[in-house]
Enzyme design. Structure first.
Site, PDB file in Angstrom:
ATOM      1  N   SER A 263       0.798  -1.205  -0.059  1.00 27.27           N
ATOM      2  CA  SER A 263       0.137  -0.127   0.010  1.00 27.27           C
ATOM      3  C   SER A 263       0.728   1.356   0.114  1.00 27.27           C
ATOM      4  CB  SER A 263      -1.176  -0.344   1.189  1.00 27.27           C
ATOM      5  OG  SER A 263      -1.943   1.003   1.216  1.00 27.27           O
ATOM      6  N   HIS A 290      -2.775  -0.923  -3.310  1.00 25.02           N
ATOM      7  CA  HIS A 290      -3.934  -0.026  -3.113  1.00 25.02           C
ATOM      8  C   HIS A 290      -3.707   1.212  -3.848  1.00 25.02           C
ATOM      9  CE1 HIS A 290      -4.319  -1.991   1.207  1.00 25.02           C
ATOM     10  NE2 HIS A 290      -4.778  -2.942   0.029  1.00 25.02           N
ATOM     11  N   ASP A 387      -4.151  -5.186   5.858  1.00 22.66           N
ATOM     12  CA  ASP A 387      -4.823  -5.988   4.589  1.00 22.66           C
ATOM     13  C   ASP A 387      -3.746  -7.014   4.251  1.00 22.66           C
ATOM     14  OD1 ASP A 387      -6.403  -6.853   2.593  1.00 22.66           O
ATOM     15  OD2 ASP A 387      -5.631  -5.365   1.194  1.00 22.66           O
TER      16      ASP A 387
END
Length: 447
Positions: A263, A290, A387
């Site tokens: 991310s 992301h 995540d």
């Protein structure tokens, strides 16, 4: 506690006002000044030394990318890029992330007040994340310095002539070294005994006030880096020649698959990893970064220009091939499934976000659970939140032991990797520069 100081940079007076108001809704932040272009941004960043900068990508006189490079060279600090959704803006944003920007947000649509509010919330979230990451980095470095001093204190006193002084030995008793922190790392895929490089504690002297003459500074910076760029272009040309040769070969069936999740800080981390994976890797690489829609295509194109692998944005139904990397498109979940003919293909869906993300790393990792015929290698790199950690744990418990996490020393944000480490499902904790080699070795062992 005093509020964090923010410098807002945008060539539009209206946007400067919008972003200043959005930022100061949170009392933790104070806009100390604004700048109308990159040249002025560099001058004020060096002179005012704010805690963080928000930087428009496209501006006259000196754009955001050029200004970012100069700020990182003169007065490094967190910078959040504000990007438009046009193709050039997206490309410049990807380059900015490679050059050290903390992260980016897209600029709001001025016709929808709801959009402005959502962008404001996202901006404040990133400002807080950047400050938290900066403070965590400072704490990490302080702890490393403390350990270094402890090691020096525990060294036996050596008298002139090389003998250990008896008085010191008697006073101190048996010397005991502190136990290292318990981080699970299994050979043989790691270099055992590797000493983490301690960060340099010497602080650079404060730079004198500077004046950046319109684009002169940017030209100077680019001119100074020209030889490096030329060498890089030649190196990339050779890589592309090798990659093109490999594309013309019949690719063998593969027994391994590599899945990567990241991310905040991910584009730069992906560049480092994919640059060092060879074109003949006998496995496909599937990636979740992301990112909003459209930006992932620019990211894939950019990474494809550096990597020996063929890097592309995934489309629904693509047949996976060894030596290729597939990036989940922004706004879609990516899964890997088995096709009727036994091949492995990409499957995109518009399911609701998971963990607040779409694409989600957990969704990708979960899709690997039933693919037991493949040797699965999963990697979590820099990023906020957790995540990917939950499904890495499920894969680990199902027998997938080739699990990697980026170590805190190189993470922009030590969130996703830390969550996996805390779940005790990471076999190899490596600094960013060692991840590609670790993955290549792991895949090689699966031959």
């Amino acid at each position: 506690m005093a509020p964090y100081k923010v410098l807002v940079v945008d060539d539009s007076a209206f946007m400067r006002k919008i972003f200043s108001d959005l930022i100061e809704k949170d009392p933790a932040f104070q806009v100390v000044d604004t700048a109308v272009n990159g040249r002025e941004a560099v001058e004020k960043a060096v002179g005012l030394k704010p805690d963080i900068v928000t930087m428009d990508v496209e501006m006259p006189e000196m754009n955001g990318l050029e200004a970012l490079k100069l700020i990182m060279a003169k007065q490094p600090m967190p910078v959040i890029m504000l990007s438009g959704i046009n193709e050039e803006g997206m490309k410049e944003t990807i380059k900015a992330l490679e050059s050290g920007a903390f992260d980016f947000i897209r600029k709001p649509s001025l016709t929808y007040s709801q959009d402005i509010g959502q962008v404001g919330d996202a901006l404040l979230e990133q400002l807080k994340a950047a400050m938290a990451a900066k403070e965590r980095r400072a704490a990490f470095e302080a702890e490393e310095e403390k350990r270094r001093l402890q090691k020096e204190t525990l060294r036996p006193y050596t008298a002139p002539g090389g003998a250990v002084a008896e008085s010191k030995k008697a006073a101190s008793g048996p010397l005991k070294r502190p136990l290292p922190p318990a981080v699970k790392q299994e050979p043989p895929l790691e270099k055992t005994g590797r000493r983490i490089k301690e960060p340099n504690k010497a602080k650079p002297e404060a730079p004198p006030p500077v004046k950046v003459a319109e684009t002169a500074a940017a030209r100077e910076y680019i001119a100074a880096s020209a030889p490096l760029e030329e060498r890089r272009e030649k190196r990339n040309e050779k890589r592309h020649e090798l990659r093109d040769e490999k594309r013309n070969e019949v690719r063998p069936a593969f027994n391994d698959i590599v899945a990567i999740g990241c991310s905040t800080g991910g584009p730069r981390a992906l560049k480092e990893v994919l640059e060092h994976i060879p074109a003949d890797l006998p496995a496909p690489v599937v990636i979740v970064q992301h990112m909003p829609p459209n930006f992932t295509r620019s990211l894939a194109q950019r990474l494809n220009s550096f990597s020996p692998l063929e890097v592309m944005e995934a489309e629904d139904g693509m047949k996976l091939q060894a030596g290729s990397a597939y990036i989940a498109p922004g706004g879609k979940h990516l899964r890997i499934v088995r096709d009727a003919d036994g091949s492995f293909i990409t499957s995109l869906s518009d399911d609701k976000p998971l963990n607040g993300h779409k694409p989600s790393v957990d969704v990708l990792f979960e899709s690997l659970l039933p693919l037991a015929s493949l040797e699965r290698h999963v990697v979590l790199m820099t990023g906020m939140g957790s995540d990917g950690a939950k499904m890495m744990k499920r894969l680990y418990d199902a027998g997938v032991k080739s699990t990697f996490a980026e170590s805190e020393e190189t993470c922009v944000v030590y969130g996703m990797p830390r969550s996996a480490v805390e779940l005790d499902c990471v076999s190899h904790v490596l600094p960013l520069q060692d991840i590609a080699a670790g993955v290549v070795r792991a895949v090689g062992h699966g031959k």
